[in-house]
Scaffold this active site. Structure first.
Site, mmCIF file in Angstrom:
data_model
loop_
_atom_site.group_PDB
_atom_site.id
_atom_site.type_symbol
_atom_site.label_atom_id
_atom_site.label_comp_id
_atom_site.label_asym_id
_atom_site.label_seq_id
_atom_site.Cartn_x
_atom_site.Cartn_y
_atom_site.Cartn_z
ATOM 1 N N ARG A 170 0.859 -1.238 -0.113
ATOM 2 C CA ARG A 170 0.204 -0.107 0.007
ATOM 3 C C ARG A 170 1.097 1.181 -0.168
ATOM 4 N NH1 ARG A 170 -3.551 -3.190 -2.082
ATOM 5 N NH2 ARG A 170 -4.732 -4.736 -0.552
ATOM 6 N N LYS A 214 0.715 -8.582 14.365
ATOM 7 C CA LYS A 214 -0.356 -8.768 13.482
ATOM 8 C C LYS A 214 -0.661 -10.403 13.552
ATOM 9 C CE LYS A 214 -2.591 -8.670 8.866
ATOM 10 N NZ LYS A 214 -2.619 -8.094 7.529
ATOM 11 N N TRP A 243 -14.517 -10.556 1.062
ATOM 12 C CA TRP A 243 -13.535 -9.976 0.146
ATOM 13 C C TRP A 243 -14.342 -9.439 -1.100
ATOM 14 C CZ3 TRP A 243 -9.238 -14.136 0.091
ATOM 15 C CH2 TRP A 243 -8.514 -14.299 1.199
ATOM 16 N N ASN A 295 2.611 -7.481 7.919
ATOM 17 C CA ASN A 295 2.611 -8.843 7.384
ATOM 18 C C ASN A 295 4.059 -9.112 7.269
ATOM 19 O OD1 ASN A 295 -0.006 -9.239 6.901
ATOM 20 N ND2 ASN A 295 0.123 -7.885 4.944
ATOM 21 N N GLU A 310 -4.946 3.935 0.544
ATOM 22 C CA GLU A 310 -5.120 2.699 0.102
ATOM 23 C C GLU A 310 -6.426 3.139 -0.631
ATOM 24 O OE1 GLU A 310 -5.695 -1.899 1.404
ATOM 25 O OE2 GLU A 310 -4.905 -0.377 2.768
ATOM 26 N N LYS A 347 -7.943 -0.176 14.358
ATOM 27 C CA LYS A 347 -8.119 0.776 13.351
ATOM 28 C C LYS A 347 -9.275 1.818 13.696
ATOM 29 C CE LYS A 347 -6.519 -2.010 9.660
ATOM 30 N NZ LYS A 347 -6.651 -2.593 8.044
ATOM 31 N N GLU A 393 -5.742 -12.659 8.206
ATOM 32 C CA GLU A 393 -5.294 -12.582 6.991
ATOM 33 C C GLU A 393 -4.229 -13.333 6.802
ATOM 34 O OE1 GLU A 393 -6.862 -8.129 5.245
ATOM 35 O OE2 GLU A 393 -4.879 -8.417 6.310
ATOM 36 N N ASP A 435 -12.173 -1.156 7.205
ATOM 37 C CA ASP A 435 -10.692 -1.003 6.716
ATOM 38 C C ASP A 435 -10.320 0.217 6.157
ATOM 39 O OD1 ASP A 435 -8.062 -1.728 6.281
ATOM 40 O OD2 ASP A 435 -8.475 -3.200 4.584
#
Length: 716
Positions: free
Chosen positions: A184, A303, A559, A226, A409, A376, A307, A381
């Site tokens: 992103r 995290k 998704w 990630n 993003e 968040k 995901e 998101d």
């Protein structure tokens, strides 16, 4: 002889070519053209006395010298002792003589360890100006604040400022990978050149630290959530140590993301079970190894079980087990664990917006005292608009850290001008009602609503190695604005826009007023041409670039954009009322009741909480279908107005930045029309209604828009 790092510093801020102005961000230090103000500063700064000799003190001193030379046109006189009057004195509390300490006694009681004092005083019947704080980093913050006063041509007669950050941990999260790609990221590659570190210290590292210090950011997470376990190996820790050494004099601590499966991947263990003694010992040894290299290492961001990322649930454990195990590993060294609450499962597709609350709220009070849960701003998101996350205010015994996304993003990447402090302020001002009216999100995260020791706010960075750092000159305002709101979450975004424009471009009122209005309107414009009236997550799949409300073929229901808008012949919107998924019950009763009732739900959140008939009458008398169509058109019109405003600014700024923004606004207008046409053509299949008067007819077909592919969109 001047230390090498200072030579580097001034190479970076002495560019003369106008094209390099982008690189200097809001630290332009242009000549003050207001002769009255310039004379006032010259008369009040006859000499500079620096009472400290640390690396940080010398940075502050050189910053003052560079700014005064450029803004006032004269080299200041440096004094080793206080003599005469109208000196600017900088130094920490411990460096002051007893007389100064006595004069400033009450002021020091008003500030915390990072706070600063800027004050006009009389010492031995002579007027002096002093910048001080309880340590050298605080003094550096004060110096940058003083220079902001200069840049905005603010009078300094009878100054009396005592200011402290309201939040302890003010961080950037870099989603940077070890191969220098940025998830992103829309401003080039990662700043961190791991291949050349630790020996090669890029000038950008120093300039990055300087820019962050100027707005009070005091921490940086170097790696992607990630995570890659390699960052925790000696080969990379040596490189992290080098960066920590660059950042330290600027008051910035380094943090790393911890991959939960690291004990397996780099530790040769057979498990990463947080209850396993070997795993517990591995993390304790790893923490000791890091702190031996970097004594002020901040801690880990994690995290987990989100995901596809590994986590404690892989071993039948929970978030508390995982977070507390890591918290024990760093507690002895003063480190913290930031445990992300961004979780959702394909096994519970009832309502993705409910899952983080359902999973974390029952753990309230069970985390170790050096754990802060990172949430968040909204329950989905980083959408152009979301209601505030219901976890804010709902965990009284657990400190929560706000996670904003500075990188755009879902807001047009770095090609769209969107002033995000408007979004940040909207969230921070939202009232949770958890302790009655006035229980705002800002009070949750700054520790005033519940007495939690840890307070934090973080922003997912929009910084890359592009010359202008952020890919769009105006995206720098989002980095700047995040820092200012992290310091004080009660600041008004109009004040932030005004400061940034004056520091970055010009103090000319004929430039400031229209461009500031343009910035303030820009966030609402993007909501209008992307996701009006509470629509959300209808971006195309994967890259999130452009509209994709038709996408319905992905393997997990949540998704797919069709999951979120649920358009059919009866209407559009996600029913989260009591008769739907009952997501409204996760808010305090006053808020839940407001959202639950179709008549009282704010129209900006209407389709977030309700599935509404195409013929439903909005407050302005329009049907929902007409209202949606007109909002899409309004968004396009707002970008057209932005272009018109910008065209009139050419005489006030350098031609390079003028042309750069002009071209980007042209792209933004083209893409706003793309959003309008693609979404309206798709939703029109269900409403079966004509576009209302005032909405431009699409020039392409829905099939054309569906056929567009972007395999190499940045940041994917």
């Amino acid at each position: 002889m001047m230390p090498l790092r200072f030579i580097f510093l001034f190479l970076s801020i002495s560019f003369s070519a106008a094209a390099q102005k982008d690189y200097k961000v809001w630290l332009q230090y242009d000549r003050i053209t207001n002769t009255t103000i310039a004379s006032e500063y010259k008369n009040n700064i006859k000499g500079i006395v620096c009472l400290g000799n640390s690396q940080t003190s010398q940075i502050a001193l050189k910053e003052l010298e560079n700014a005064i030379v450029n803004m006032l046109g004269n080299k200041p006189i440096f004094k080793s002792e206080i003599n005469g009057e109208n000196n600017l004195i900088i130094g920490s509390q411990s460096s002051l003589n007893p007389d100064f300490k006595n004069i400033l006694k009450d002021d020091f009681e008003k500030i915390n360890n990072e706070g600063f004092i800027i004050k006009s005083i009389h010492f031995k019947n002579k007027k002096q100006l002093i910048i001080t704080g309880k340590n050298d980093i605080a003094v550096l913050y004060g110096v940058f604040n003083f220079l902001r006063l200069m840049q905005t041509t603010t009078s300094i007669q009878n100054l009396n400022i005592a200011d402290s950050p309201k939040i302890n941990f003010r961080l950037l999260n870099h989603w940077d990978n070890l191969d220098r790609t940025v998830e992103r990221g829309y401003a080039g590659f990662s700043l961190w050149n791991w291949q050349k570190l630790p020996e090669f210290i890029d000038q950008r590292y120093i300039d990055y630290a300087r820019a962050n210090a100027s707005i009070g950011i005091n921490g940086t997470v170097l790696t992607n959530v990630n995570a890659n376990a390699l960052i925790l190996t000696p080969q990379y820790l040596e490189k992290v140590e080098a960066l920590a050494g660059v950042f330290r004099p600027y008051g910035i601590k380094v943090y790393l993301t911890a991959r939960f499966s690291a004990p397996i991947e780099i530790g040769n263990l057979k498990t990463a079970d947080p209850k396993d003694p070997e795993v517990i010992n591995w993390w304790k040894n790893k923490a000791a190894e890091i702190y031996k290299r970097i004594p002020d290492f901040g801690g880990f961001l994690v995290k987990a079980n989100s995901e596809g990322q590994p986590g404690p649930q892989n071993y039948g454990r929970d978030h508390v087990d995982g977070a507390n195990m890591l918290a024990d590993a760093v507690a002895h060294f003063g480190g913290i664990i930031m445990w992300r609450a961004f979780v959702y499962s394909e096994h519970d597709a009832n309502d993705r917006a409910k899952q983080a609350y359902a999973e974390f709220q029952p753990y309230d009070g069970k985390f170790k005292e050096n754990v802060i849960v990172q949430v968040k701003n909204g329950p989905i998101d980083f959408q152009p608009r979301e209601p505030f996350h219901p976890l804010f205010g709902a965990m009284q015994k657990t400190p929560l850290m706000m996670e904003f996304q500075i990188t755009q993003e879902y807001l047009g990447f770095s090609t769209h001008l969107v002033f995000l402090p408007q979004l940040f302020q909207e969230v921070l001002e939202s009232d949770t009602y958890q302790k009655g009216k006035g229980s705002t999100v800002a009070k949750v995260i700054d520790g005033t609503l519940y007495p939690n020791k840890l307070t934090g706010i973080t922003g997912v960075s929009n910084i890359g190695n592009d010359l202008n750092w952020t890919g769009h000159p105006f995206a720098q305002a989002n980095w700047y604005g995040f820092g200012r709101l992290a310091w004080n979450p009660y600041l008004d975004s109009q004040t932030i826009a005004d400061e940034w424009l004056r520091c970055t471009f010009s103090n000319e009122e004929n430039f400031i007023k229209p461009v500031k209005n343009m910035m303030i309107e820009s966030r609402e414009a993007v909501v209008n041409y992307m996701t009006p009236l509470g629509l959300h997550h209808i971006m195309d799949t994967g890259h999130h670039y452009g509209p994709g409300p038709w996408v319905s073929n992905l393997s997990r229901p949540e998704w797919n954009p069709t999951y979120y808008h649920k358009a059919d012949k009866n209407g559009i919107g996600f029913d989260r009322s009591k008769s739907g998924t009952n997501a409204v019950s996760q808010y305090a009763p006053e808020v839940g009741k407001l959202f639950d009732n179709l008549q009282t739900c704010p129209e900006k959140d209407l389709l977030w909480f309700h599935h509404v008939s195409w013929d439903y009458k909005l407050k302005n008398g329009q049907t929902l279908w007409n209202g949606i169509a007109l909002r899409y058109q309004e968004g396009v019109n707002q970008v057209t107005a932005m272009r018109d405003i910008w065209k009139k600014t050419e005489k006030y700024i350098d031609s390079e930045r003028f042309r750069e923004v002009e071209m980007l606004l042209e792209i933004q207008q083209k893409e706003a029309k793309w959003w309008r046409d693609a979404c309206l053509l798709y939703f029109q299949q269900f409403s079966e209604k004509e576009l209302p008067a005032g909405v431009e007819k699409p020039t392409q077909t829905l099939d054309y828009f569906k056929s567009l592919k972007f395999p190499f969109a940045p940041g994917n």
